[in-house]
Design a protein around this motif. Structure first.
Motif, short mmCIF file in Angstrom:
data_model
loop_
_atom_site.label_atom_id
_atom_site.label_comp_id
_atom_site.label_asym_id
_atom_site.label_seq_id
_atom_site.Cartn_x
_atom_site.Cartn_y
_atom_site.Cartn_z
N GLY A 10 81.60 53.45 34.01
CA GLY A 10 80.94 52.93 32.64
C GLY A 10 81.90 52.17 31.87
O GLY A 10 82.80 52.05 31.28
N GLY A 12 80.24 49.36 29.35
CA GLY A 12 79.51 49.56 28.25
C GLY A 12 80.58 49.46 27.37
O GLY A 12 82.17 49.72 27.42
N TYR A 14 81.04 52.93 25.38
CA TYR A 14 81.19 53.61 25.12
C TYR A 14 82.59 53.80 26.10
O TYR A 14 83.32 54.27 25.57
N GLY A 15 82.97 52.77 27.23
CA GLY A 15 83.37 53.00 27.61
C GLY A 15 85.26 52.15 27.48
O GLY A 15 86.41 52.78 27.59
N ASP A 34 81.05 50.26 37.29
CA ASP A 34 79.68 49.69 36.89
C ASP A 34 78.78 49.84 37.49
O ASP A 34 79.04 48.93 37.93
N GLU A 35 77.48 50.06 37.57
CA GLU A 35 76.60 49.87 38.68
C GLU A 35 75.57 49.00 37.88
O GLU A 35 74.67 47.96 39.23
N VAL A 68 84.56 59.35 32.48
CA VAL A 68 83.10 59.39 32.75
C VAL A 68 82.61 58.63 31.62
O VAL A 68 82.10 59.87 30.70
N ILE A 70 79.16 57.70 29.96
CA ILE A 70 78.57 57.23 29.74
C ILE A 70 77.54 58.52 29.10
O ILE A 70 77.65 59.64 29.02
N ARG A 76 75.88 61.49 32.73
CA ARG A 76 76.82 61.87 32.81
C ARG A 76 77.26 63.47 33.38
O ARG A 76 78.84 63.52 34.41
#
Ligand SMILES: CC(C)(COP(=O)(O)OP(=O)(O)OC[C@H]1O[C@@H](n2cnc3c(N)ncnc32)[C@H](O)[C@@H]1OP(=O)(O)O)[C@@H](O)C(=O)NCCC(=O)NCCS
Length: 213
Positions: A10, A12, A14-15, A34-35, A68, A70, A76
């Motif tokens: 993740g 983003g 929060y990452g 990340d996806e 994680v 997310i 998550r």
């Protein structure tokens, strides 16, 4: 592998927040996953987003430690379970300013942020997040893969079931017994009564505003 090496799923915002918590605790973040294809091979916090998590082989997960980062509880929960079932680890990360009662129990893959207070005989189950300045009063339980947002107060002897999202600044008042699974509590709510599962509550006093399909 150094036992302080860790990988973050993740990349983003929060990452980035979890990167800082990991570094405070002495971990060395080796890579992000990340996806989102567009993010691949960019860097955040000076660390490369190397691949999609879904591209990793069992061998690449086994024996490694993962965060994680997310917020979505279901996502998550699923990724944390996958990591653990493939022999990876999801350590709990607890900010040094959090106060955790010696009689509290904290599961795996739990993230407890700055200035949280976890009181006597509280249980925080696997994969849950407790955000800054939240208080969980004595003898309460937080289920698996819950997200308790910043400045939340949860009263005593309350059972918050699995995959509950509690919005910022909410108060769950002592005297009720359950926040049922997969429910959402809106920001600033004051919850005085037990809630139904798969339902969204908001307001003071909190009322059900819709069901979750
Ligand atoms: C409760 C919540 C999930 C509802 O989202 P939603 O289902 O998309 O609902 P809507 O925004 O369509 O609002 C529906 C109604 O509820 C009201 N409402 C929404 N959130 C509310 C809240 N927190 N408190 C009081 N009323 C709220 C809206 O004003 C609206 O009222 P209306 O129909 O009279 O206009 C969301 O507003 C919320 O509070 N999320 C928490 C955010 C947060 O704390 N994030 C932390 C990030 S870590």
């Amino acid at each position: 592998m150094n036992n302080k090496d860790i990988y973050i799923v993740g990349a983003g915002t929060y990452g980035e927040a979890m990167f800082e918590l990991a570094e405070i605790l002495g971990y060395k973040v080796k890579a992000f996953f990340d996806e989102d294809e567009k993010k691949l091979h960019e860097s955040i916090m000076g660390v490369e987003i190397t691949d999609k998590f879904s591209n990793l082989s069992c061998q690449e997960i086994k024996g490694k430690q993962f965060i994680v980062a997310i917020g979505n509880n279901e996502a998550r929960f699923n990724i944390m379970n996958e990591i653990n079932s493939l022999g990876g680890n999801t350590p709990s990360l607890i900010h040094p300013t959090a106060v955790i009662s010696p009689s509290a129990e904290i599961g795996i893959g739990v993230y407890i942020q700055a200035n949280v207070y976890i009181w006597t005989k509280v249980k925080v189950n696997d994969f849950s997040i407790i955000s800054p300045n939240s208080v969980i009063a004595h003898h309460s339980t937080i289920g698996k893969a819950c997200l308790v947002s910043t400045l939340t107060g949860i009263g005593a002897s309350i059972k918050v079931e699995d995959k509950v999202f509690i919005g910022m600044g909410s108060t769950i008042v002592t005297g009720l017994a359950y926040i049922r699974e997969n429910s959402i509590i809106g920001a600033g709510a004051v919850v005085l009564k037990n809630t139904e599962r798969n339902s969204v509550y908001a307001g003071i006093p909190a009322k059900k505003i819709r069901s979750i399909k």
